[in-house]
Design a protein around this motif. Structure first.
Motif, PDB file in Angstrom:
ATOM      1  N   ILE A 159       1.210  -0.992  -0.131  1.00 16.16           N
ATOM      2  CA  ILE A 159       0.463   0.037   0.039  1.00 16.16           C
ATOM      3  C   ILE A 159       1.135   1.305  -0.172  1.00 16.16           C
ATOM      4  N   TYR A 160       0.669   2.022  -0.872  1.00 17.58           N
ATOM      5  CA  TYR A 160       1.838   3.014  -0.957  1.00 17.58           C
ATOM      6  C   TYR A 160       0.747   4.479  -1.056  1.00 17.58           C
ATOM      7  N   HIS A 161       1.747   5.879  -0.736  1.00 15.87           N
ATOM      8  CA  HIS A 161       0.933   7.166  -0.768  1.00 15.87           C
ATOM      9  C   HIS A 161       0.644   7.218  -2.431  1.00 15.87           C
ATOM     10  N   TRP A 162      -0.560   7.392  -2.608  1.00 16.57           N
ATOM     11  CA  TRP A 162      -1.235   7.898  -4.340  1.00 16.57           C
ATOM     12  C   TRP A 162      -0.267   8.275  -4.946  1.00 16.57           C
ATOM     13  N   ALA A 163       0.654   9.215  -4.323  1.00 15.85           N
ATOM     14  CA  ALA A 163       1.398   9.884  -5.196  1.00 15.85           C
ATOM     15  C   ALA A 163       2.299   9.522  -5.646  1.00 15.85           C
ATOM     16  N   LEU A 164       2.392   8.465  -5.387  1.00 12.03           N
ATOM     17  CA  LEU A 164       4.323   7.455  -5.774  1.00 12.03           C
ATOM     18  C   LEU A 164       4.156   6.876  -6.547  1.00 12.03           C
ATOM     19  N   ILE A 165       2.528   6.326  -7.178  1.00 14.21           N
ATOM     20  CA  ILE A 165       2.429   5.408  -8.036  1.00 14.21           C
ATOM     21  C   ILE A 165       1.543   6.284  -9.145  1.00 14.21           C
ATOM     22  N   LYS A 166       0.766   7.722  -8.896  1.00 17.46           N
ATOM     23  CA  LYS A 166      -0.407   8.100  -9.801  1.00 17.46           C
ATOM     24  C   LYS A 166       0.922   8.383 -10.325  1.00 17.46           C
ATOM     25  N   GLU A 167       1.087   9.183  -9.795  1.00 20.94           N
ATOM     26  CA  GLU A 167       2.183  10.630 -10.267  1.00 20.94           C
ATOM     27  C   GLU A 167       3.963  10.044 -10.847  1.00 20.94           C
ATOM     28  N   ASP A 168       4.543   8.767 -10.396  1.00 22.06           N
ATOM     29  CA  ASP A 168       5.540   8.084 -11.161  1.00 22.06           C
ATOM     30  C   ASP A 168       6.259   8.841 -10.044  1.00 22.06           C
TER      31      ASP A 168
END
Length: 104
Positions: A64-73
């Motif tokens: 589970i990752y903070h959204w920005a780590l994934i969605k903002e690459d």
């Protein structure tokens, strides 16, 4: 979520991930310039609540990752101490109220 390192430093956590059934965290210690990995066996959890928007992500492990780590690459850049990724992540965390405005 916050952890305490063995030297007493408190670190905010922005990912919880699992590799080979081991629990690990990614956090941002002050004056580091990116994300650092921590084993759950080597730290103390001092604030167990996860606040904010998180997403499930699978790569070598899964977690589970903070959204920005994934969605903002931003994940790879923050692990490699990329200043642009770090500044963008700080901007997002400050806008969300998840980190002190004077954190650097």
């Amino acid at each position: 979520m916050k952890i305490k390192e063995c030297d007493g430093e408190l670190v905010d956590i922005y990912a919880i991930y699992f590799i080979n059934c081991e629990v690990n965290f990614l956090g941002m210690p002050k004056n580091y310039g990116g994300l650092s990995a921590y084993s759950a066996r080597e730290v103390t959890i001092v604030e167990p609540e996860i606040k904010g928007e998180y997403v499930f992500f699978k790569n070598v492990g899964h977690g589970i990752y903070h959204w920005a780590l994934i969605k903002e690459d931003l994940l790879d850049g923050l692990l490699e101490l990329d200043q642009t990724a770090y500044n963008r992540f700080l901007e997002i965390l400050k806008a969300e109220g998840q980190i002190d405005p004077d954190f650097c």
